[in-house]
Scaffold this active site. Structure first.
Site, PDB file in Angstrom:
ATOM      1  N   LYS A 133      -5.485   2.719  -6.302  1.00  0.00           N
ATOM      2  CA  LYS A 133      -5.725   2.044  -5.028  1.00  0.00           C
ATOM      3  C   LYS A 133      -5.823   3.050  -3.881  1.00  0.00           C
ATOM      4  CE  LYS A 133      -5.926  -1.487  -2.128  1.00  0.00           C
ATOM      5  NZ  LYS A 133      -5.467  -1.034  -0.825  1.00  0.00           N
ATOM      6  N   ASN A 170       0.865  -1.189   0.000  1.00  0.00           N
ATOM      7  CA  ASN A 170       0.000   0.000   0.000  1.00  0.00           C
ATOM      8  C   ASN A 170       0.899   1.237   0.000  1.00  0.00           C
ATOM      9  OD1 ASN A 170      -2.630  -0.961  -0.149  1.00  0.00           O
ATOM     10  ND2 ASN A 170      -2.815  -1.226   2.054  1.00  0.00           N
ATOM     11  N   GLU A 208     -13.287   4.204   0.468  1.00  0.00           N
ATOM     12  CA  GLU A 208     -13.618   3.207   1.494  1.00  0.00           C
ATOM     13  C   GLU A 208     -13.768   3.869   2.864  1.00  0.00           C
ATOM     14  OE1 GLU A 208     -10.695   0.118   3.526  1.00  0.00           O
ATOM     15  OE2 GLU A 208     -11.181  -0.509   1.481  1.00  0.00           O
TER      16      GLU A 208
END
Length: 306
Positions: free
Chosen positions: A177, A99, A184
């Site tokens: 992402k 990430n 999210e």
């Protein structure tokens, strides 16, 4: 003939299950972990090959080698790249599945590509459910590199023709992402606040598990996050044993910072990030000072800590 062999470095919750999924799709997987017993145990469980060193991992893979790093972003990933790059040959492919901040990935790729090794940045979503459901994969890199790793992307994704995307050049995978995780944050915050309001209306005696289950069908708020929320509430609506602390991975912050840099308003994502910080006690001093202000101008009582 497409390459069917891949090396996975890093066997945490994501990396180990990704290796399992690839192995179940009849691909040849060699695994390595800094704590070698993790690799050995996984090899015993599945029959895949475990390497005891990065050198052994590289030697075990046919050329052009494909090595997927599933490590924490930052120093852990960088140190492994520094160690493995001198062992690779021109035309090999290195995939960074951390990430990571997309600008860091772009900078990282320059050194890797200068050595003649392809660099792919891969944003991976799916968590602990990825083994069963498949992973959402957002990848950036050259078309040649992506074509070579397509069999692995198709195997990891929910389907060969869905759930993965070549987003663009290096950096685009981690950028997409990053924004995905920012969204999210906002979706999770909205669900949490909504159910808190429902729970607070005690005179209605609402069954939150039944509300969540009903919303899963036909409702415009139906989603996988709602599915997970419904599952949680079906098991425990009180949540008495859960501390009200929510960690943040950093991706929400990067998304908010990028929105500011682009002059794009993103208040929901930004506020959701700040609510996570609040849950970590980072607003405690401000709250104490607010209480004292009310006491000073209005004589309102101040609650003391036990």
């Amino acid at each position: 003939m497409s390459n069917k062999s891949i090396g996975i470095v890093g066997l945490g919750r994501m990396g180990a299950n990704m290796a399992r999924r690839l192995h179940r799709k009849d691909l040849e997987v060699t695994v390595y972990n800094r704590h070698t017993e993790k690799a050995t145990d996984l090899a015993k469980e599945t029959g895949m090959h475990a390497a005891k060193s990065l050198e052994a991992l590289v030697q075990a893979l046919p050329s052009p080698r494909v090595i997927w790093l599933m490590l924490p972003a930052g120093e852990a990933t960088q140190s492994h790249i520094d160690s493995i790059l001198p062992l690779l040959s021109r035309g090999d492919i290195l995939i960074n599945g951390a990430n990571a901040f997309y600008e860091d990935s772009v900078a990282q790729s320059q050194k890797v590509e200068a050595a003649g090794v392809h660099y792919i940045d891969a944003g991976v979503s799916g968590g602990v459910w990825g083994l069963q459901e498949g992973y959402a994969l957002m990848v950036g890199g050259s078309q040649d590199a992506i074509t070579q790793v397509t069999p692995f992307l198709e195997a990891l994704a929910p389907g060969a023709d869905r759930g993965w995307l070549h987003c663009g050049p290096v950096g685009s995978g981690h950028f997409v992402k990053m924004v995905h995780n920012g969204i999210e944050y906002g979706m999770m915050q909205a669900l949490a606040e909504g159910f808190a309001i429902l729970q607070g209306k005690s005179e209605f005696g609402l069954d939150l598990a039944k509300v969540a289950e009903m919303w899963r069908y036909g409702s415009v708020v139906r989603s996988w996050l709602l599915d997970l929320t419904a599952d949680t509430l079906a098991k425990d609506q009180v949540l008495a044993d859960i501390a009200p602390v929510v960690a943040d991975s950093g991706e929400g912050l990067w998304t908010a910072q990028t929105a500011l840099a682009l002059n794009i308003p993103a208040p929901v994502i930004t506020l959701a990030l700040q609510m996570r910080w609040a849950s970590q006690g980072r607003d405690d001093y401000a709250a104490k000072l607010l209480a004292m202000m009310r006491n000073q101008f209005g004589g309102h009582a101040v609650q003391k800590e036990d």
